[in-house]
Design a protein around this motif. Structure first.
Motif, PDB file in Angstrom:
ATOM      1  N   LYS A 154      70.735  32.894  74.905  1.00 33.18           N
ATOM      2  CA  LYS A 154      71.697  33.308  75.930  1.00 33.18           C
ATOM      3  C   LYS A 154      71.145  33.020  77.328  1.00 33.18           C
ATOM      4  CE  LYS A 154      74.044  36.910  73.284  1.00 33.18           C
ATOM      5  NZ  LYS A 154      74.536  38.313  73.311  1.00 33.18           N
ATOM      6  N   GLU A 155      72.044  33.017  78.280  1.00 29.55           N
ATOM      7  CA  GLU A 155      71.624  32.811  79.660  1.00 29.55           C
ATOM      8  C   GLU A 155      70.994  34.085  80.227  1.00 29.55           C
ATOM      9  OE1 GLU A 155      74.921  29.449  81.035  1.00 29.55           O
ATOM     10  OE2 GLU A 155      74.856  31.398  81.999  1.00 29.55           O
ATOM     11  N   ARG A 156      70.154  33.897  81.204  1.00 31.12           N
ATOM     12  CA  ARG A 156      69.572  35.034  81.887  1.00 31.12           C
ATOM     13  C   ARG A 156      70.661  35.759  82.673  1.00 31.12           C
ATOM     14  NH1 ARG A 156      63.849  34.084  84.778  1.00 31.12           N
ATOM     15  NH2 ARG A 156      63.619  33.070  82.737  1.00 31.12           N
ATOM     16  N   GLU A 157      70.619  37.079  82.614  1.00 36.74           N
ATOM     17  CA  GLU A 157      71.643  37.860  83.300  1.00 36.74           C
ATOM     18  C   GLU A 157      71.018  38.963  84.139  1.00 36.74           C
ATOM     19  OE1 GLU A 157      74.193  39.922  80.572  1.00 36.74           O
ATOM     20  OE2 GLU A 157      72.536  40.914  79.534  1.00 36.74           O
ATOM     21  N   GLY A 158      71.722  39.329  85.193  1.00 37.89           N
ATOM     22  CA  GLY A 158      71.258  40.406  86.039  1.00 37.89           C
ATOM     23  C   GLY A 158      71.535  41.754  85.421  1.00 37.89           C
ATOM     24  N   VAL A 159      70.566  42.645  85.504  1.00 38.22           N
ATOM     25  CA  VAL A 159      70.674  43.972  84.912  1.00 38.22           C
ATOM     26  C   VAL A 159      70.818  45.043  85.983  1.00 38.22           C
ATOM     27  CG1 VAL A 159      69.485  45.705  83.515  1.00 38.22           C
ATOM     28  CG2 VAL A 159      69.348  43.281  82.888  1.00 38.22           C
ATOM     29  N   SER A 160      69.919  44.997  86.958  1.00 36.69           N
ATOM     30  CA  SER A 160      69.917  46.037  87.983  1.00 36.69           C
ATOM     31  C   SER A 160      69.141  45.545  89.185  1.00 36.69           C
ATOM     32  CB  SER A 160      69.278  47.314  87.419  1.00 36.69           C
ATOM     33  OG  SER A 160      69.304  48.362  88.367  1.00 36.69           O
ATOM     34  N   SER A 162      64.497  38.119  99.516  1.00 35.10           N
ATOM     35  CA  SER A 162      64.235  38.589 100.876  1.00 35.10           C
ATOM     36  C   SER A 162      65.470  39.222 101.511  1.00 35.10           C
ATOM     37  CB  SER A 162      63.729  37.442 101.745  1.00 35.10           C
ATOM     38  OG  SER A 162      64.652  36.375 101.735  1.00 35.10           O
ATOM     39  N   SER A 163      66.660  38.852 101.041  1.00 35.47           N
ATOM     40  CA  SER A 163      67.864  39.472 101.582  1.00 35.47           C
ATOM     41  C   SER A 163      68.105  40.806 100.886  1.00 35.47           C
ATOM     42  CB  SER A 163      69.078  38.562 101.358  1.00 35.47           C
ATOM     43  OG  SER A 163      70.263  39.236 101.740  1.00 35.47           O
ATOM     44  N   VAL A 164      68.262  41.855 101.672  1.00 31.82           N
ATOM     45  CA  VAL A 164      68.431  43.190 101.091  1.00 31.82           C
ATOM     46  C   VAL A 164      69.897  43.599 100.976  1.00 31.82           C
ATOM     47  CG1 VAL A 164      66.193  43.937 101.922  1.00 31.82           C
ATOM     48  CG2 VAL A 164      68.215  44.324 103.343  1.00 31.82           C
ATOM     49  N   TRP A 165      70.786  42.703 101.395  1.00 30.72           N
ATOM     50  CA  TRP A 165      72.213  43.026 101.364  1.00 30.72           C
ATOM     51  C   TRP A 165      72.918  42.352 100.196  1.00 30.72           C
ATOM     52  CZ3 TRP A 165      73.167  46.856 104.505  1.00 30.72           C
ATOM     53  CH2 TRP A 165      72.351  47.018 105.636  1.00 30.72           C
ATOM     54  N   TYR A 166      74.097  42.868  99.843  1.00 30.46           N
ATOM     55  CA  TYR A 166      74.937  42.291  98.791  1.00 30.46           C
ATOM     56  C   TYR A 166      74.164  42.097  97.490  1.00 30.46           C
ATOM     57  CZ  TYR A 166      77.586  41.379 103.018  1.00 30.46           C
ATOM     58  OH  TYR A 166      78.231  41.516 104.216  1.00 30.46           O
ATOM     59  N   ILE A 167      73.441  43.105  97.113  1.00 28.28           N
ATOM     60  CA  ILE A 167      72.580  42.987  95.939  1.00 28.28           C
ATOM     61  C   ILE A 167      73.390  42.896  94.653  1.00 28.28           C
ATOM     62  CG2 ILE A 167      70.628  44.127  97.032  1.00 28.28           C
ATOM     63  CD1 ILE A 167      71.392  46.676  95.488  1.00 28.28           C
ATOM     64  N   GLU A 168      74.684  43.262  94.710  1.00 23.45           N
ATOM     65  CA  GLU A 168      75.495  43.245  93.502  1.00 23.45           C
ATOM     66  C   GLU A 168      75.760  41.842  92.996  1.00 23.45           C
ATOM     67  OE1 GLU A 168      76.362  44.371  96.397  1.00 23.45           O
ATOM     68  OE2 GLU A 168      78.176  43.345  97.087  1.00 23.45           O
ATOM     69  N   THR A 169      75.501  40.831  93.793  1.00 30.30           N
ATOM     70  CA  THR A 169      75.749  39.468  93.326  1.00 30.30           C
ATOM     71  C   THR A 169      74.786  39.072  92.210  1.00 30.30           C
ATOM     72  OG1 THR A 169      74.260  38.484  94.941  1.00 30.30           O
ATOM     73  CG2 THR A 169      76.542  38.792  95.626  1.00 30.30           C
ATOM     74  N   MET A 170      73.543  39.520  92.312  1.00 32.21           N
ATOM     75  CA  MET A 170      72.508  39.217  91.310  1.00 32.21           C
ATOM     76  C   MET A 170      72.496  37.737  90.959  1.00 32.21           C
ATOM     77  SD  MET A 170      71.437  42.439  89.242  1.00 32.21           S
ATOM     78  CE  MET A 170      69.873  41.717  89.503  1.00 32.21           C
ATOM     79  N   ALA A 171      72.608  36.908  91.980  1.00 34.25           N
ATOM     80  CA  ALA A 171      72.528  35.462  91.754  1.00 34.25           C
ATOM     81  C   ALA A 171      71.075  35.049  91.685  1.00 34.25           C
ATOM     82  CB  ALA A 171      73.230  34.736  92.890  1.00 34.25           C
ATOM     83  N   MET A 172      70.690  34.452  90.582  1.00 34.52           N
ATOM     84  CA  MET A 172      69.284  34.114  90.384  1.00 34.52           C
ATOM     85  C   MET A 172      68.764  33.171  91.452  1.00 34.52           C
ATOM     86  SD  MET A 172      68.820  33.811  86.282  1.00 34.52           S
ATOM     87  CE  MET A 172      70.220  32.722  86.070  1.00 34.52           C
ATOM     88  N   THR A 173      69.617  32.309  91.958  1.00 31.81           N
ATOM     89  CA  THR A 173      69.187  31.346  92.971  1.00 31.81           C
ATOM     90  C   THR A 173      68.781  32.027  94.277  1.00 31.81           C
ATOM     91  OG1 THR A 173      71.497  31.053  93.611  1.00 31.81           O
ATOM     92  CG2 THR A 173      70.567  29.462  92.046  1.00 31.81           C
ATOM     93  N   GLU A 174      69.168  33.272  94.445  1.00 31.64           N
ATOM     94  CA  GLU A 174      68.837  33.991  95.671  1.00 31.64           C
ATOM     95  C   GLU A 174      67.482  34.693  95.595  1.00 31.64           C
ATOM     96  OE1 GLU A 174      72.106  36.628  96.271  1.00 31.64           O
ATOM     97  OE2 GLU A 174      73.483  35.028  96.867  1.00 31.64           O
ATOM     98  N   TYR A 175      66.873  34.648  94.430  1.00 27.23           N
ATOM     99  CA  TYR A 175      65.597  35.340  94.241  1.00 27.23           C
ATOM    100  C   TYR A 175      64.437  34.381  94.475  1.00 27.23           C
ATOM    101  CZ  TYR A 175      67.906  39.557  92.830  1.00 27.23           C
ATOM    102  OH  TYR A 175      68.660  40.698  92.841  1.00 27.23           O
ATOM    103  N   ASP A 176      63.488  34.845  95.292  1.00 24.73           N
ATOM    104  CA  ASP A 176      62.404  33.974  95.726  1.00 24.73           C
ATOM    105  C   ASP A 176      61.207  33.985  94.797  1.00 24.73           C
ATOM    106  OD1 ASP A 176      63.385  35.572  98.639  1.00 24.73           O
ATOM    107  OD2 ASP A 176      63.670  33.408  98.377  1.00 24.73           O
ATOM    108  N   TYR A 177      60.960  35.129  94.184  1.00 21.11           N
ATOM    109  CA  TYR A 177      59.759  35.285  93.353  1.00 21.11           C
ATOM    110  C   TYR A 177      60.131  35.931  92.027  1.00 21.11           C
ATOM    111  CZ  TYR A 177      57.671  34.740  97.984  1.00 21.11           C
ATOM    112  OH  TYR A 177      57.338  34.300  99.228  1.00 21.11           O
ATOM    113  N   TRP A 178      59.450  35.484  90.964  1.00 21.32           N
ATOM    114  CA  TRP A 178      59.728  35.959  89.619  1.00 21.32           C
ATOM    115  C   TRP A 178      58.442  36.300  88.890  1.00 21.32           C
ATOM    116  CZ3 TRP A 178      64.609  36.323  87.319  1.00 21.32           C
ATOM    117  CH2 TRP A 178      65.670  35.813  88.082  1.00 21.32           C
TER     118      TRP A 178
END
Length: 126
Positions: free
Chosen positions: A43-49, A100-116
């Protein structure tokens, strides 16, 4: 150097609980939003929280709402995911990530995450 390390995964029976931890170094979580994602086999990676402690926001996917709780300890630079009433469909590798962006966290778009992080396995048996 930025490091994100997840821990706390394991094998648990359905209905049980686990607490995942995310240890972060290299930046302060005060300035980032921290998210938990998961990826089940095939399955694809999905946002949880996600949590944005600086603005006091949290987000939960519908599939985990009411069962999972995200929290942070800014003094320790740690983020936690308390998972209760676990179901077999929660089985996945769980990843912690930072954006780094602390707003609109409900999008949980993986491309917006800088570090994993590298992830921790959670297996829920039926």
């Amino acid at each position: 150097e930025v490091q994100i390390v997840e821990s706390g995964g394991g094998l648990v029976q359905a209905g049980g609980s686990l607490r995942l931890s995310c240890a972060i170094s290299g930046f302060s979580i005060n300035n980032y939003a921290i998210g938990w994602f998961r990826q089940a086999p095939g399955k694809e990676r999905e946002g949880v929280s996600c949590i944005s402690s600086s603005v006091g926001n949290t987000y939960y996917a519908d599939s985990v709402k009411g069962r999972f709780t995200i929290s942070s300890d800014n003094t320790k630079n740690m983020v936690y995911l308390q998972m209760n009433s676990l179901k077999p469909e929660d089985t996945a590798v769980y990843y912690c990530a930072a954006r780094s962006s602390v707003w609109y966290i409900e999008t949980m778009a993986m491309t917006e995450y800088d570090y994993w992080g590298r992830g921790t396995q959670v297996t829920v048996s039926s």
